[in-house]
Design a protein around this motif. Structure first.
Motif, PDB file in Angstrom:
ATOM      1  N   ALA A 214     -27.528  -9.844  67.469  1.00  0.00           N
ATOM      2  CA  ALA A 214     -26.102  -9.944  67.153  1.00  0.00           C
ATOM      3  C   ALA A 214     -25.303 -10.504  68.326  1.00  0.00           C
ATOM      4  CB  ALA A 214     -25.550  -8.579  66.749  1.00  0.00           C
ATOM      5  N   THR A 215     -25.618 -10.027  69.537  1.00  0.00           N
ATOM      6  CA  THR A 215     -24.871 -10.439  70.730  1.00  0.00           C
ATOM      7  C   THR A 215     -25.490 -11.626  71.456  1.00  0.00           C
ATOM      8  OG1 THR A 215     -26.117  -8.888  72.094  1.00  0.00           O
ATOM      9  CG2 THR A 215     -24.086  -8.066  71.092  1.00  0.00           C
ATOM     10  N   ILE A 260     -25.618  -2.657  73.137  1.00  0.00           N
ATOM     11  CA  ILE A 260     -25.098  -1.737  72.117  1.00  0.00           C
ATOM     12  C   ILE A 260     -23.568  -1.792  72.093  1.00  0.00           C
ATOM     13  CG2 ILE A 260     -24.838   0.691  71.519  1.00  0.00           C
ATOM     14  CD1 ILE A 260     -27.696   1.124  72.523  1.00  0.00           C
ATOM     15  N   ASP A 261     -22.946  -1.780  73.281  1.00  0.00           N
ATOM     16  CA  ASP A 261     -21.484  -1.873  73.354  1.00  0.00           C
ATOM     17  C   ASP A 261     -20.990  -3.187  72.760  1.00  0.00           C
ATOM     18  OD1 ASP A 261     -21.467   0.563  74.593  1.00  0.00           O
ATOM     19  OD2 ASP A 261     -21.222  -0.231  76.629  1.00  0.00           O
ATOM     20  N   ILE A 266     -18.548  -6.320  68.195  1.00  0.00           N
ATOM     21  CA  ILE A 266     -18.687  -7.347  67.160  1.00  0.00           C
ATOM     22  C   ILE A 266     -18.500  -6.738  65.772  1.00  0.00           C
ATOM     23  CG2 ILE A 266     -20.354  -8.886  66.041  1.00  0.00           C
ATOM     24  CD1 ILE A 266     -21.452  -9.503  68.825  1.00  0.00           C
ATOM     25  N   THR A 267     -19.129  -5.587  65.535  1.00  0.00           N
ATOM     26  CA  THR A 267     -18.997  -4.918  64.234  1.00  0.00           C
ATOM     27  C   THR A 267     -17.541  -4.550  63.956  1.00  0.00           C
ATOM     28  OG1 THR A 267     -21.237  -4.026  64.383  1.00  0.00           O
ATOM     29  CG2 THR A 267     -19.737  -2.942  62.857  1.00  0.00           C
ATOM     30  N   THR A 271     -16.136  -6.598  60.975  1.00  0.00           N
ATOM     31  CA  THR A 271     -16.274  -5.807  59.750  1.00  0.00           C
ATOM     32  C   THR A 271     -15.217  -4.719  59.620  1.00  0.00           C
ATOM     33  OG1 THR A 271     -18.666  -6.190  59.798  1.00  0.00           O
ATOM     34  CG2 THR A 271     -17.868  -4.424  58.378  1.00  0.00           C
ATOM     35  N   THR A 272     -15.161  -3.811  60.615  1.00  0.00           N
ATOM     36  CA  THR A 272     -14.315  -2.636  60.479  1.00  0.00           C
ATOM     37  C   THR A 272     -12.838  -2.993  60.350  1.00  0.00           C
ATOM     38  OG1 THR A 272     -15.907  -1.401  61.826  1.00  0.00           O
ATOM     39  CG2 THR A 272     -13.737  -0.406  61.480  1.00  0.00           C
TER      40      THR A 272
END
Length: 298
Positions: A214-215, A260-261, A266-267, A271-272
């Motif tokens: 993702a990153t 993870i951060d 990104i999420t 998305t959120t």
């Protein structure tokens, strides 16, 4: 009407955040600062001071700093210094290299500007430099190799778990490449000739990268480095540097945490926040229409 107007605005804003704002905020930093440590157990290298091949455990420290003043538009510039110490034989600074790289902060691809160099020698950057693009695919990427000053393919080799993260593993094979020509005493190289001879330093390697998709962030790296000294007749006369360098657990843990951060950010941006805006906008529009209908009937 006010509620309907605000709701409609939020509904329009949701995809803008998802596709424009998020893509603008998710990027490699211009003010990068980081220290990575690697170790190579049982490495062999030719020591000019000892005039022989030494065997020892190596401590490798890589410091990366961003040149904020040189960052512009989509471009960031990072500088790196790598120090290698032989801790077994208490032989410090057996190798010191520097590099200056410019790359696209979104894709991670090299940009040729800003006096990019390796050990002060100008280079032409190609492929991925420090990071990989966001949303990494299961395909072959070209990755720059600082030792040779060239880019080579890194092929997708599978999915694995690193620190609880699902990551993609890529493998890069660097073919034997001459990187330097030096002068050395013939006797030291096991030759019967007297005086000095010229030898080519020839490098090849297998580099493995574990990338959080993702990153596009590396979370683990392994370098199988093989360098030898060859005379002009192509005969290998001595090892120059043979080592398998792996990141320390501390460095790997830090990279996993950063990934993870980054993935969480990104999420949130993709998305959120867009989903909350969309749902809130719909709720306001529906509420507005309900209130209008009640007023119409009263």
């Amino acid at each position: 009407m006010t509620l309907i107007g605000i709701g409609a605005f939020l509904i329009v804003l949701a995809p803008l955040v998802r596709f424009q704002v998020a893509s603008g905020l998710i990027a490699a930093p211009a003010d990068q600062y980081g220290i990575s440590k690697l170790e190579a157990v049982g490495a062999q290298y030719f020591s000019p001071g000892d005039l022989k091949v030494m065997t020892g455990d190596l401590d490798i420290t890589v410091t990366t700093r961003g040149d904020v003043a040189a960052a512009e538009g989509d471009r960031v510039v990072w500088e790196e210094a790598m120090v290698v110490n032989d801790v077994t034989n208490q032989n410090p600074l057996i190798s010191f290299t520097e590099r200056r790289s410019a790359f696209d902060k979104y894709t991670g691809e090299g940009v040729n500007c800003c006096d990019v160099n390796v050990d002060k020698d100008p280079v032409r950057l190609q492929g991925q430099i420090y990071k990989w693009p966001f949303d990494v695919e299961k395909k072959t990427y070209s990755v720059f190799n600082a030792v040779t000053g060239k880019a080579f393919d890194a092929r997708f080799a599978g999915e694995e778990q690193v620190g609880g993260l699902s990551v993609y593993r890529f493998e890069q094979t660097v073919p034997p490449t001459k990187t330097d020509t030096i002068t050395a005493p013939a006797s030291v190289l096991g030759m019967d000739d007297s005086g000095d001879v010229q030898v080519d330093r020839v490098y090849d390697a297998v580099n493995t990268f574990w990338i959080e998709p993702a990153t596009g962030s590396p979370v683990r790296q392994e370098q199988q480095r093989h360098e030898v000294l060859k005379t002009e007749d192509g005969v290998e006369r001595s090892l120059a540097f043979v080592a398998t360098a792996k990141m320390t657990q501390e460095t790997e843990d830090e990279l996993v945490k950063n990934a993870i951060d980054g993935r969480s950010t990104i999420t949130m941006l993709r998305t959120t926040i867009p989903l909350v805006l969309l749902l809130l906008g719909l709720a306001l529009v529906i509420t507005g229409f309900v209130l209008m209908r009640r007023r119409a009937y009263n």
